[in-house]
Design a protein around this motif. Structure first.
Motif, PDB file in Angstrom:
ATOM      1  N   SER A   1       0.839  -1.208   0.000  1.00 45.51           N
ATOM      2  CA  SER A   1       0.000   0.000   0.000  1.00 45.51           C
ATOM      3  C   SER A   1       0.868   1.249   0.000  1.00 45.51           C
ATOM      4  N   LYS A   2       0.266   2.363  -0.397  1.00 46.12           N
ATOM      5  CA  LYS A   2       0.972   3.637  -0.427  1.00 46.12           C
ATOM      6  C   LYS A   2       0.066   4.728   0.109  1.00 46.12           C
ATOM      7  N   ASP A   3       0.565   5.467   1.097  1.00 43.03           N
ATOM      8  CA  ASP A   3      -0.196   6.556   1.689  1.00 43.03           C
ATOM      9  C   ASP A   3      -0.204   7.750   0.733  1.00 43.03           C
TER      10      ASP A   3
ATOM     11  N   ASP B   1      -1.051  10.780   1.247  1.00 43.10           N
ATOM     12  CA  ASP B   1      -0.592  12.046   1.828  1.00 43.10           C
ATOM     13  C   ASP B   1       0.919  12.051   2.047  1.00 43.10           C
ATOM     14  N   THR B   2       1.428  11.020   2.722  1.00 42.34           N
ATOM     15  CA  THR B   2       2.862  10.971   3.054  1.00 42.34           C
ATOM     16  C   THR B   2       3.700  10.344   1.953  1.00 42.34           C
ATOM     17  N   LYS B   3       3.039   9.634   1.030  1.00 38.24           N
ATOM     18  CA  LYS B   3       3.712   8.922  -0.065  1.00 38.24           C
ATOM     19  C   LYS B   3       4.534   7.722   0.425  1.00 38.24           C
ATOM     20  N   LYS B   4       4.394   7.379   1.707  1.00 41.70           N
ATOM     21  CA  LYS B   4       5.133   6.240   2.250  1.00 41.70           C
ATOM     22  C   LYS B   4       4.502   4.929   1.792  1.00 41.70           C
ATOM     23  N   GLU B   5       5.352   3.976   1.436  1.00 37.14           N
ATOM     24  CA  GLU B   5       4.884   2.666   0.996  1.00 37.14           C
ATOM     25  C   GLU B   5       5.135   1.636   2.099  1.00 37.14           C
ATOM     26  N   SER B   6       4.269   0.643   2.166  1.00 37.03           N
ATOM     27  CA  SER B   6       4.426  -0.392   3.188  1.00 37.03           C
ATOM     28  C   SER B   6       3.947  -1.735   2.664  1.00 37.03           C
TER      29      SER B   6
ATOM     30  N   ASP C   1       8.730   1.277   9.261  1.00 36.67           N
ATOM     31  CA  ASP C   1       7.536   1.888   8.657  1.00 36.67           C
ATOM     32  C   ASP C   1       7.125   1.135   7.405  1.00 36.67           C
TER      33      ASP C   1
END
Length: 327
Positions: free
Chosen positions: A158-160, A162-167, A206
């Motif tokens: 998945s990718k946020d 807003d933050t562009k962080k992937e997990s 994260d």
């Protein structure tokens, strides 16, 4: 039969890695099943890892010892056969492949037998979730038979926005996630590079929020070196308190129900014959309750599946015999 604190010794950490339950997650097609099979054979060369397959992808893996589970009756049949001590000598461990398909399997079983579309439609007061959790706990039944249980799981990327962080996380609902992750010593994410080398990490970050590392392993490990690296980590962790022997006793203790029950009858008779019938009866009533006629249930109402309850009653009767100094 009972815990004796006089036998207590300082805990030692074992480098016998075959006793530690793990979860291996990763993307589809990365080779999780094959890689885990080879690693488990490395840990126990004289036995075979036994895979419980809830999907068909295993059928192109040469030499795998596996059975496809389609129905709950299939599953219960396998569990029943695993009670035979012969299979403890044949199989080194049990692997659930995959956890997300096992989750679907348990949910489907509940829904089909209750003619419902979703778990919330199965009765009131959360009955659907309770029945789902009950089906899920069949993993615990296998563990109680003395087997180390490993699991394979698909990862969900998945990718946020807003933050562009992937997990990458376990593709499981919160009930399955908490139940299976809690009993695992390691939860790892596996991937392969351009040279087809498999790597695994157990470090919670994260990017990998569901991972778990009990032993302080390096951030990135080539699976080919996992046994060596893991063994060293255990040795560093344990120091002088390290052993090669198994420290997690997965063999169920066989106890004779009739002998335990006979001891209880003997203690009850001693109390009755020495004028302490009321106290003995109070112990039985507290633990067994009353029958349909309002009478206190006696030892003959106990079944062999209630051996733990029987042992509790015996201990409480023994305390009374000691208290009143009855010989």
């Amino acid at each position: 039969m009972y815990i004796n604190l006089n036998d207590l010794t300082p805990n030692k950490v074992s480098i016998n890695l075959s006793q530690y339950s793990t979860i291996w997650m990763g993307d589809t097609g990365v080779g999780k099943t094959t890689t885990l099979m080879k690693f488990l054979k490395e840990l126990s060369p004289d036995k075979e890892p036994f895979f419980l397959e809830f999907e068909d992808r295993y059928q192109n893996i040469p030499g795998i010892m596996a059975v496809k589970i389609d129905t709950m009756s299939d599953f219960k049949s396998v569990i029943g056969q695993l009670r035979n001590p012969v299979f403890k000598e044949k199989f080194s461990c049990i692997i659930v492949d995959t956890l997300d398909k096992y989750e679907e399997f348990c949910e489907r079983y509940v829904l089909e037998n209750r003619d419902a579309e979703i778990l919330k439609d199965v009765g009131g007061f959360g009955e659907g979730s309770l029945r789902f959790k009950s089906a899920l706990r069949n993993i615990g039944v296998i563990q109680s038979l003395g087997y180390t249980v490993h699991s394979i799981a698909q990862s969900s990327h998945s990718k946020d926005f807003d933050t562009k962080k992937e997990s990458d996380t376990l593709k499981l609902n919160k009930n399955t996630f908490s139940y299976c992750r809690e009993s695992a010593y390691l939860v790892g994410y596996m991937w392969k590079d351009s040279k087809d080398e498999r790597y695994i990490t157990f470090k919670k970050t994260d990017k990998y929020p569901d991972l778990k590392d009990t032993f302080g392993l390096p951030e990135k490990i080539n699976v080919k070196e996992l046994k060596t690296v893991w063994t060293k980590a255990v040795q560093d962790l344990g120091g002088d308190f390290t052993t090669k022997e198994k420290t997690i006793d997965k063999k169920p203790v066989a106890e004779n129900f009739e002998e335990v029950k006979a001891k209880g009858v003997e203690l009850g008779s001693l109390l009755f014959s020495n004028g302490h019938a009321a106290e003995a009866t109070a112990v039985l009533q507290k633990n067994l309750g009353l029958d349909d006629n309002g009478n206190v249930k006696m030892f003959d109402s106990l079944r062999d599946s209630q051996i733990d309850l029987t042992k509790v009653i015996v201990m409480e009767l023994q305390e009374l015999v000691d208290k009143f100094a009855i010989k």
